[in-house]
Design an enzyme around this catalytic site. Structure first.
Site, mmCIF file in Angstrom:
data_model
loop_
_atom_site.group_PDB
_atom_site.id
_atom_site.type_symbol
_atom_site.label_atom_id
_atom_site.label_comp_id
_atom_site.label_asym_id
_atom_site.label_seq_id
_atom_site.Cartn_x
_atom_site.Cartn_y
_atom_site.Cartn_z
ATOM 1 N N SER A 127 101.468 35.856 53.567
ATOM 2 C CA SER A 127 101.324 34.476 54.207
ATOM 3 C C SER A 127 102.673 33.803 54.841
ATOM 4 O O SER A 127 103.876 34.165 54.239
ATOM 5 C CB SER A 127 100.528 33.530 53.310
ATOM 6 N N GLU A 129 103.429 30.819 54.704
ATOM 7 C CA GLU A 129 103.711 29.981 53.920
ATOM 8 C C GLU A 129 104.805 30.425 53.137
ATOM 9 O O GLU A 129 105.904 29.633 52.585
ATOM 10 C CB GLU A 129 102.511 29.650 52.911
ATOM 11 N N TYR A 151 101.789 27.771 46.045
ATOM 12 C CA TYR A 151 100.949 28.854 46.793
ATOM 13 C C TYR A 151 101.910 29.740 47.529
ATOM 14 O O TYR A 151 101.805 31.039 47.283
ATOM 15 C CB TYR A 151 100.051 28.192 47.925
HETATM 16 O O1 F7E Z 1 96.615 22.725 56.649
HETATM 17 C C1 F7E Z 1 97.697 19.535 57.581
HETATM 18 C C2 F7E Z 1 98.355 19.980 56.497
HETATM 19 O O2 F7E Z 1 95.137 23.245 54.702
HETATM 20 C C3 F7E Z 1 97.178 22.803 57.811
HETATM 21 C C4 F7E Z 1 95.806 28.803 54.403
HETATM 22 O O3 F7E Z 1 94.738 29.862 55.056
HETATM 23 O O4 F7E Z 1 96.978 28.871 56.305
HETATM 24 C C5 F7E Z 1 96.527 28.004 55.502
HETATM 25 O O5 F7E Z 1 97.281 27.220 54.979
HETATM 26 C C6 F7E Z 1 97.984 21.655 58.069
HETATM 27 C C7 F7E Z 1 98.989 21.314 56.945
HETATM 28 O O6 F7E Z 1 96.286 25.275 55.998
HETATM 29 C C8 F7E Z 1 94.859 17.528 56.610
HETATM 30 O O7 F7E Z 1 99.232 19.144 55.936
HETATM 31 C C9 F7E Z 1 96.591 17.053 57.887
HETATM 32 O O8 F7E Z 1 100.245 21.054 57.653
HETATM 33 O O9 F7E Z 1 94.227 24.057 57.296
HETATM 34 P P1 F7E Z 1 95.509 24.009 56.065
HETATM 35 P P2 F7E Z 1 97.615 25.786 55.552
HETATM 36 O O10 F7E Z 1 98.062 24.761 54.459
HETATM 37 O O11 F7E Z 1 98.521 25.895 56.719
HETATM 38 C C10 F7E Z 1 98.192 29.841 55.429
HETATM 39 C C11 F7E Z 1 98.968 30.956 56.532
HETATM 40 C C12 F7E Z 1 97.796 30.563 54.291
HETATM 41 O O12 F7E Z 1 98.167 31.338 54.011
HETATM 42 C C13 F7E Z 1 96.729 29.608 53.468
HETATM 43 O O13 F7E Z 1 96.128 30.183 52.612
HETATM 44 O O14 F7E Z 1 97.246 20.600 58.367
HETATM 45 N N1 F7E Z 1 96.559 18.314 57.393
HETATM 46 N N2 F7E Z 1 95.469 16.540 57.606
HETATM 47 C C14 F7E Z 1 95.627 18.623 56.675
HETATM 48 N N3 F7E Z 1 95.104 19.733 55.985
HETATM 49 C C15 F7E Z 1 94.037 19.747 55.379
HETATM 50 N N4 F7E Z 1 93.837 20.669 54.619
HETATM 51 N N5 F7E Z 1 93.198 18.578 55.149
HETATM 52 C C16 F7E Z 1 93.754 17.313 55.713
HETATM 53 O O15 F7E Z 1 93.070 16.519 55.789
#
Ligand code: F7E
Length: 329
Positions: A127, A129, A151
Site C-alpha cells: 500500500s 500508506e 496499518y
Molecule cells: O481516507 C480523509 C482521511 O479512509 C482518505 C485504504 O484502502 O487507501 C485507503 O486508505 C483520506 C484520509 O482511505 C474522512 O483523513 C476526511 O486522509 O478513504 P480513506 P486511506 O486512509 O487513504 C490506502 C492506499 C490503503 O491501503 C487502505 O487500505 O480521507 N478523510 N474525512 C476521511 N476518511 C474517512 N475514512 N472518513 C472521513 O469522514
C-alpha cells in the site's frame, strides 16, 4: 486451466480480481473466514464458478489446508484489516492480520511446495500508506518508507517479508504498492464511498448532512477494476518484482465533494457538509502521488478510468442502490 487462490475474496479487490481471473479461464478459489460468512452469497453471485474455502490469516494450519485443496498456481494475498482510521484502535489485531498474515501465507506456500517456492506465484497487496511521511514526491518503487499508522507499519512488514522470501527462497513473490483505488463496491467507511452514498441520499431526501474529517487531505485515487488487472500482470512476467500502481494525479476531499455534488446538480455543497473531529486521524500521511512509470514500461499497464469518471460512476451506482432501498423516493 490455471488455478488461483485469493485471500480477502469478500472485499472490493477480491471480487474484481475473482471476476477477472474467472473470465480468463482460471479455476478460482476464495478464502473466507468463519462458517456461514454472510458475505459468501455476494461472492457467489458475482463469481458463480468460485470455490470458497475456509481459512484465517491468523491460523497457519488453515492456510496450509487451503493450499492443499486449491493447489494454486497463483496466490493473491488481499486479506487485511484495511481501514487505516481503525488501525489505531485495533493496532495489535492489525499487526496480526495485515502484517503477520503475510508471513503465514508465505510460510504456507513454502511448506506446501516443500521449499520449491518458485512453483507458486505470490502477489502481496502492499500500500501507498507505507510511504506515509513521504521522502520524495512522486513516490516510486525506490522511495524509502515512513509509515504513519499501525496499518502502514503492518503493510511495510508484509512488503519486506515478501521481498525477503523472494531473496531467501527464490519465491516468485511480487509486491504491488497500490495507491487508493475505489469503486461502487468500496466499503462505506472509506471517504469516497461515504461521500458518494451521502450525496445520493441527500439528493433523494434521505439524509441531511455528511460528517467528515480533514477536507484538505489529498489522495491519488484510481478505479479498483483497473488495479486488479495490474495485480494479474505482475504474476505473468518472467521475473518477480515490485510495482507502484497509481494514476499520478492528486485530488483533495474538496475536489471529491465538488464532483460528487455536481453529479446531482448541486454547485455549493457547504450547507450539506460538516466537519467532525471524530474523523480526524492522530497522524496524517503527507502528499501521496504515485509514479507508475515502471508498471507502464514493464507491465504495459495504465489506468483507464480517471477521477471525474470514477466519482460519477460511484454516485450513479449509489443513487440506484438508495432508490431500490427506498422505492417511495
Ligand atoms: O481516507 C480523509 C482521511 O479512509 C482518505 C485504504 O484502502 O487507501 C485507503 O486508505 C483520506 C484520509 O482511505 C474522512 O483523513 C476526511 O486522509 O478513504 P480513506 P486511506 O486512509 O487513504 C490506502 C492506499 C490503503 O491501503 C487502505 O487500505 O480521507 N478523510 N474525512 C476521511 N476518511 C474517512 N475514512 N472518513 C472521513 O469522514
Amino acid at each position: 486451466m490455471p488455478r488461483a487462490l485469493i485471500t480477502g475474496i469478500t472485499g472490493q479487490d477480491g471480487l474484481y480480481l475473482g471476476e477477472l481471473l474467472a473470465a480468463k479461464g482460471y479455476e478460482v478459489f476464495g478464502m473466507l473466514r468463519g462458517q456461514n460468512n454472510p458475505k459468501a452469497p455476494i461472492v457467489e453471485a458475482a463469481i458463480p464458478s468460485i470455490q470458497l474455502l475456509e481459512g484465517d490469516l491468523r491460523d497457519l494450519s488453515s492456510l496450509i489446508s487451503a493450499m492443499e485443496i486449491a493447489q494454486p498456481d497463483e496466490v493473491y494475498n488481499l486479506g487485511a484489516i484495511s481501514f487505516v482510521g481503525l488501525s489505531w484502535k485495533l493496532a495489535e489485531l492489525t499487526g496480526e492480520i495485515t502484517g503477520m498474515g503475510v508471513l503465514r501465507v508465505l510460510e504456507a506456500i513454502r511448506i506446501h511446495t516443500q521449499n520449491d517456492m518458485s512453483r507458486v506465484r505470490f502477489y502481496q497487496a502492499s500500500s501507498s500508506e507505507m510511504f506515509g511521511k513521504v521522502r520524495e514526491t512522486p513516490q516510486r518503487e525506490a522511495t524509502a518508507f515512513h509509515p504513519r499508522s499501525p496499518y502502514g507499519v503492518a503493510k511495510t512488514f508484509g512488503h519486506y517479508m515478501t521481498v525477503n522470501y523472494r531473496e531467501s527462497y527464490g519465491a516468485f513473490a511480487c509486491s504491488g504498492i497500490l495507491f487508493n483505488h475505489e469503486s461502487p463496491r468500496r466499503g462505506y467507511e472509506f471517504v469516497t464511498r461515504k461521500v458518494t452514498r451521502g450525496v445520493a441520499r441527500i439528493a433523494l431526501g434521505l439524509q441531511e448532512k455528511i460528517e467528515l474529517g480533514n477536507l484538505d487531505a489529498r489522495r491519488d485515487w484510481g478505479f479498483a477494476g483497473d488495479y486488479v488487472e495490474a495485480m494479474w500482470l505482475m504474476l505473468q512476467q518472467d521475473e518477480p518484482g515490485d510495482f507502484v500502481i497509481a494514476t499520478g494525479e492528486t485530488h483533495s476531499i474538496r475536489d471529491l465533494l465538488d464532483v460528487a455534488f455536481a453529479r446531482v446538480g448541486v454547485n455549493d455543497w457547504t450547507p450539506y457538509v460538516v466537519q467532525n473531529p471524530r474523523f480526524f486521524r492522530p497522524a496524517e500521511v503527507d502528499l501521496l502521488i504515485g509514479d507508475a512509470t515502471c508498471a507502464r514500461d514493464k507491465l504495459g499497464w495504465k489506468p483507464q478510468v480517471e477521477f471525474r469518471g470514477l466519482v460519477e460512476m460511484m454516485v450513479t451506482a449509489d443513487l440506484e442502490i438508495e432508490r431500490k432501498l427506498s422505492p417511495q423516493r
